[in-house]
Design a protein around this motif. Structure first.
Motif, PDB file in Angstrom:
ATOM      1  N   LYS A 181       0.825  -1.209   0.000  1.00 15.14           N
ATOM      2  CA  LYS A 181       0.000   0.000   0.000  1.00 15.14           C
ATOM      3  C   LYS A 181       0.858   1.258   0.000  1.00 15.14           C
ATOM      4  N   HIS A 182       0.360   2.272  -0.716  1.00 14.34           N
ATOM      5  CA  HIS A 182       0.959   3.607  -0.667  1.00 14.34           C
ATOM      6  C   HIS A 182      -0.082   4.533  -0.059  1.00 14.34           C
ATOM      7  N   LEU A 183       0.267   5.167   1.044  1.00 13.01           N
ATOM      8  CA  LEU A 183      -0.680   6.029   1.747  1.00 13.01           C
ATOM      9  C   LEU A 183      -0.126   7.441   1.852  1.00 13.01           C
ATOM     10  N   ARG A 184      -0.903   8.411   1.353  1.00 17.26           N
ATOM     11  CA  ARG A 184      -0.544   9.835   1.513  1.00 17.26           C
ATOM     12  C   ARG A 184      -1.093  10.286   2.854  1.00 17.26           C
ATOM     13  N   THR A 185      -0.254  10.852   3.676  1.00 16.98           N
ATOM     14  CA  THR A 185      -0.688  11.315   4.987  1.00 16.98           C
ATOM     15  C   THR A 185      -0.933  12.816   4.971  1.00 16.98           C
ATOM     16  N   GLU A 186      -1.551  13.323   6.032  1.00 15.24           N
ATOM     17  CA  GLU A 186      -1.714  14.761   6.201  1.00 15.24           C
ATOM     18  C   GLU A 186      -0.523  15.350   6.942  1.00 15.24           C
ATOM     19  N   LEU A 187       0.428  14.502   7.320  1.00 13.41           N
ATOM     20  CA  LEU A 187       1.613  14.960   8.038  1.00 13.41           C
ATOM     21  C   LEU A 187       2.595  15.619   7.073  1.00 13.41           C
ATOM     22  N   SER A 188       3.212  16.703   7.514  1.00 11.39           N
ATOM     23  CA  SER A 188       4.241  17.349   6.706  1.00 11.39           C
ATOM     24  C   SER A 188       5.582  16.686   6.998  1.00 11.39           C
ATOM     25  N   LYS A 189       6.570  17.027   6.188  1.00 11.31           N
ATOM     26  CA  LYS A 189       7.916  16.490   6.418  1.00 11.31           C
ATOM     27  C   LYS A 189       8.432  16.929   7.790  1.00 11.31           C
ATOM     28  N   SER A 190       8.094  18.143   8.205  1.00 16.72           N
ATOM     29  CA  SER A 190       8.569  18.606   9.519  1.00 16.72           C
ATOM     30  C   SER A 190       7.841  17.880  10.650  1.00 16.72           C
ATOM     31  N   ASP A 191       6.551  17.508  10.454  1.00 14.41           N
ATOM     32  CA  ASP A 191       5.829  16.706  11.459  1.00 14.41           C
ATOM     33  C   ASP A 191       6.545  15.371  11.661  1.00 14.41           C
ATOM     34  N   ILE A 192       6.889  14.732  10.554  1.00 16.57           N
ATOM     35  CA  ILE A 192       7.585  13.441  10.624  1.00 16.57           C
ATOM     36  C   ILE A 192       8.958  13.644  11.264  1.00 16.57           C
ATOM     37  N   GLY A 193       9.606  14.751  10.928  1.00 14.36           N
ATOM     38  CA  GLY A 193      10.902  15.071  11.500  1.00 14.36           C
ATOM     39  C   GLY A 193      10.856  15.234  13.012  1.00 14.36           C
ATOM     40  N   LYS A 194       9.764  15.788  13.528  1.00 16.95           N
ATOM     41  CA  LYS A 194       9.610  15.945  14.985  1.00 16.95           C
ATOM     42  C   LYS A 194       9.600  14.582  15.671  1.00 16.95           C
ATOM     43  N   LEU A 195       9.070  13.590  14.986  1.00 14.44           N
ATOM     44  CA  LEU A 195       8.972  12.248  15.566  1.00 14.44           C
ATOM     45  C   LEU A 195      10.268  11.452  15.454  1.00 14.44           C
ATOM     46  N   CYS A 196      10.955  11.589  14.328  1.00 15.89           N
ATOM     47  CA  CYS A 196      12.113  10.715  14.112  1.00 15.89           C
ATOM     48  C   CYS A 196      13.449  11.449  14.117  1.00 15.89           C
ATOM     49  N   GLY A 197      13.441  12.747  14.345  1.00 15.75           N
ATOM     50  CA  GLY A 197      14.689  13.480  14.458  1.00 15.75           C
ATOM     51  C   GLY A 197      15.302  13.931  13.148  1.00 15.75           C
ATOM     52  N   LYS A 198      14.712  13.539  12.034  1.00 18.98           N
ATOM     53  CA  LYS A 198      15.227  13.938  10.733  1.00 18.98           C
ATOM     54  C   LYS A 198      14.054  14.167   9.797  1.00 18.98           C
ATOM     55  N   GLU A 199      14.026  15.330   9.170  1.00 16.72           N
ATOM     56  CA  GLU A 199      12.925  15.651   8.264  1.00 16.72           C
ATOM     57  C   GLU A 199      12.971  14.708   7.062  1.00 16.72           C
ATOM     58  N   THR A 200      11.874  14.037   6.825  1.00 14.98           N
ATOM     59  CA  THR A 200      11.792  13.116   5.691  1.00 14.98           C
ATOM     60  C   THR A 200      10.364  13.071   5.172  1.00 14.98           C
ATOM     61  N   GLY A 201      10.215  12.755   3.904  1.00 14.74           N
ATOM     62  CA  GLY A 201       8.888  12.700   3.297  1.00 14.74           C
ATOM     63  C   GLY A 201       8.384  11.290   3.089  1.00 14.74           C
ATOM     64  N   VAL A 202       9.216  10.290   3.409  1.00 14.60           N
ATOM     65  CA  VAL A 202       8.845   8.892   3.150  1.00 14.60           C
ATOM     66  C   VAL A 202       9.196   8.018   4.356  1.00 14.60           C
ATOM     67  N   VAL A 203       8.215   7.192   4.762  1.00 10.24           N
ATOM     68  CA  VAL A 203       8.426   6.246   5.858  1.00 10.24           C
ATOM     69  C   VAL A 203       7.804   4.913   5.444  1.00 10.24           C
ATOM     70  N   ALA A 204       8.546   3.830   5.615  1.00 11.66           N
ATOM     71  CA  ALA A 204       8.008   2.491   5.358  1.00 11.66           C
ATOM     72  C   ALA A 204       7.628   1.864   6.696  1.00 11.66           C
ATOM     73  N   VAL A 205       6.426   1.311   6.753  1.00  8.17           N
ATOM     74  CA  VAL A 205       5.946   0.643   7.970  1.00  8.17           C
ATOM     75  C   VAL A 205       6.201  -0.850   7.814  1.00  8.17           C
ATOM     76  N   THR A 206       6.908  -1.434   8.792  1.00  2.90           N
ATOM     77  CA  THR A 206       7.326  -2.831   8.672  1.00  2.90           C
ATOM     78  C   THR A 206       6.506  -3.779   9.542  1.00  2.90           C
ATOM     79  N   ASP A 207       5.365  -3.317  10.029  1.00  2.00           N
ATOM     80  CA  ASP A 207       4.489  -4.149  10.856  1.00  2.00           C
ATOM     81  C   ASP A 207       3.080  -4.107  10.277  1.00  2.00           C
TER      82      ASP A 207
END
Length: 107
Positions: free
Chosen positions: A65-91
């Motif tokens: 599946k490919h899912l577009r989120t409402e999260l911005s790159k900076s939102d994701i960056g707040k969670l993982c410490g590095k601004e990124t536009g792509v995350v793969a879920v392994t679970d």
């Protein structure tokens, strides 16, 4: 845009990252798709059109599946410490959770 959907996606991604069930960054996400560990790929709302198109291509190629989120790159960056536009879920459970939240129709 639903702020509730944004919050729920943000919260779930935070849990997913803390559990070690996500891979950050485009190249790492594609690698996870290739080796069969990714169950879905999330892209940020402000990811470039090229990034989204390439992520969608790899998702289709590796049948995930490919899912577009409402999260911005900076939102994701707040969670993982590095601004990124792509995350793969392994679970699979987390992937299903993201799909439920993102496909939910706002009321």
């Amino acid at each position: 845009m639903s702020s509730e959907k944004h919050r729920r996606t943000f919260d779930l991604l935070g849990i997913c990252l803390r559990a070690g069930r996500a891979v950050k960054g485009f190249d790492s996400a594609v690698e996870a798709a290739k080796n069969g560990t990714a169950h879905c790929i999330l892209t940020a709302s402000d990811a470039s059109a090229k990034t989204v198109k390439e992520a969608a291509y790899y998702c289709e190629r590796y049948e995930i599946k490919h899912l577009r989120t409402e999260l911005s790159k900076s939102d994701i960056g707040k969670l993982c410490g590095k601004e990124t536009g792509v995350v793969a879920v392994t679970d699979k459970g987390f992937a299903d959770g993201f799909e439920r939240i993102i496909s939910e129709v706002s009321q």
